[in-house]
Design a protein around this motif. Sequence first.
Motif, short mmCIF file in Angstrom:
data_model
loop_
_atom_site.label_atom_id
_atom_site.label_comp_id
_atom_site.label_asym_id
_atom_site.label_seq_id
_atom_site.Cartn_x
_atom_site.Cartn_y
_atom_site.Cartn_z
N LEU A 14 -7.26 2.12 0.99
CA LEU A 14 -8.12 1.99 2.16
C LEU A 14 -7.31 2.04 3.45
O LEU A 14 -7.69 2.74 4.41
CB LEU A 14 -8.91 0.68 2.07
N SER A 15 -6.20 1.32 3.49
CA SER A 15 -5.36 1.32 4.69
C SER A 15 -4.83 2.71 4.99
O SER A 15 -4.85 3.17 6.15
CB SER A 15 -4.19 0.34 4.49
N ASN A 17 -6.10 5.63 4.00
CA ASN A 17 -7.16 6.58 4.34
C ASN A 17 -7.71 6.38 5.75
O ASN A 17 -8.08 7.36 6.41
CB ASN A 17 -8.30 6.49 3.31
N LEU A 18 -7.79 5.14 6.20
CA LEU A 18 -8.28 4.91 7.57
C LEU A 18 -7.33 5.52 8.60
O LEU A 18 -7.76 6.17 9.56
CB LEU A 18 -8.44 3.41 7.82
N ALA A 19 -6.03 5.31 8.38
CA ALA A 19 -5.04 5.88 9.31
C ALA A 19 -5.05 7.40 9.24
O ALA A 19 -4.99 8.10 10.27
CB ALA A 19 -3.65 5.34 8.98
N ALA A 21 -7.53 9.37 8.28
CA ALA A 21 -8.79 9.93 8.80
C ALA A 21 -8.71 10.11 10.31
O ALA A 21 -9.12 11.16 10.84
CB ALA A 21 -9.96 9.02 8.43
N VAL A 22 -8.19 9.11 11.01
CA VAL A 22 -8.06 9.20 12.46
C VAL A 22 -7.13 10.35 12.84
O VAL A 22 -7.43 11.17 13.73
CB VAL A 22 -7.54 7.87 13.04
N SER A 40 -10.75 15.55 7.01
CA SER A 40 -11.16 14.37 7.77
C SER A 40 -12.35 13.69 7.11
O SER A 40 -12.36 12.47 6.92
CB SER A 40 -11.52 14.78 9.21
N SER A 43 -11.30 11.96 3.91
CA SER A 43 -10.67 10.65 4.11
C SER A 43 -11.69 9.58 4.50
O SER A 43 -11.58 8.43 4.07
CB SER A 43 -9.58 10.74 5.20
N VAL A 44 -12.68 9.95 5.29
CA VAL A 44 -13.74 8.99 5.66
C VAL A 44 -14.53 8.59 4.41
O VAL A 44 -14.83 7.41 4.19
CB VAL A 44 -14.68 9.60 6.72
N SER A 47 -12.46 6.27 2.32
CA SER A 47 -12.43 4.92 2.91
C SER A 47 -13.70 4.16 2.58
O SER A 47 -13.67 2.98 2.21
CB SER A 47 -12.25 5.02 4.43
N ALA A 51 -14.22 0.73 0.21
CA ALA A 51 -15.00 -0.43 0.67
C ALA A 51 -16.09 -0.77 -0.36
O ALA A 51 -16.36 -1.95 -0.62
CB ALA A 51 -15.62 -0.13 2.03
#
Length: 312
Positions: A14-15, A17-19, A21-22, A40, A43-44, A47, A51
Amino acid sequence: MSASGGSKAIIAALSANLAIAVAKFVAFIFTGSSSMLAESVHSVADSGNQALLLLGGKRAERARTRTHPFGFGRERYFYAFVVALVLFSIGALFSIYEGWHKIADPHPVESPIWAFGVLIFAIIAEGFSFRTAIKESLPHKGDASWVRFIRRAKAPELPVVLLEDLGALLGLIFALFGVTMAVVTGDAVWDGIGTIMIGVLLAVIAFVLAMETKSLLIGESAAPEVEEQICAALENAPEVTKVIHLRTLHLGPEELLVAAKIAVDHDDTATEIARGIDEAEQRVRAAVPIARVIYLEPDLDRAEQAPSSQVR
């Protein structure tokens, strides 16, 4: 399989993929690359999937209720199945559509240095995430192959994260291929081809996840070697002469239901049979700790009672 190992792998993924994705969205804004847009969204989606896995693990810990007397352990399977649906609907279908659109209406990749920089960063970050998932899976995998581990694992989190991370790494390689070919040849169609490759890859992974989690969701028995341990434990009880038949069902990754019909001596009293059943249950729980719900039905061995001419 302990939930802690799965949670650690999920949080790592999760950590990352969030980075990622941005970073990918920033690269898409500067390049206009469909491969970067597909990655993109990928990755969203990943994430969101992680969750969902965390949510499923939390909800599965709820105590049993009157309407759910066996608890909520199988919610982990439900949310893993939802992950497969999200991966297919958001990740795969969007990527295939975007790739087809880019091939039908190609436009050049602008400022490709952004795409290359972000893709290399993403490959490194996903590599660390994938390494964490592998490390957490190794104690549970044992001597089995990775394919067998994914197919036989009763806890869905680690197999899901493993496949997602593998798909993410391959997707990044496909995106890098598409962008590189588009820049080298000057033909933006390659960018669309890379995007479609990402979509097909996600569809395949989503299908595998859906099939495996569906099997767990509708109910899977214990592994054959576990059932052999249960039979051995039952037949080692003095009052049990043999196991007539046995049924097992996973109520959750760490909770097994055991139902068996056991043969007892026809001369035993009700007290002796009850004591024998209690002892048999203790032996089963000692041999297989996840066997938390056990129902034993005493019966006579009909084969022993039949005339010798009727016994095969």
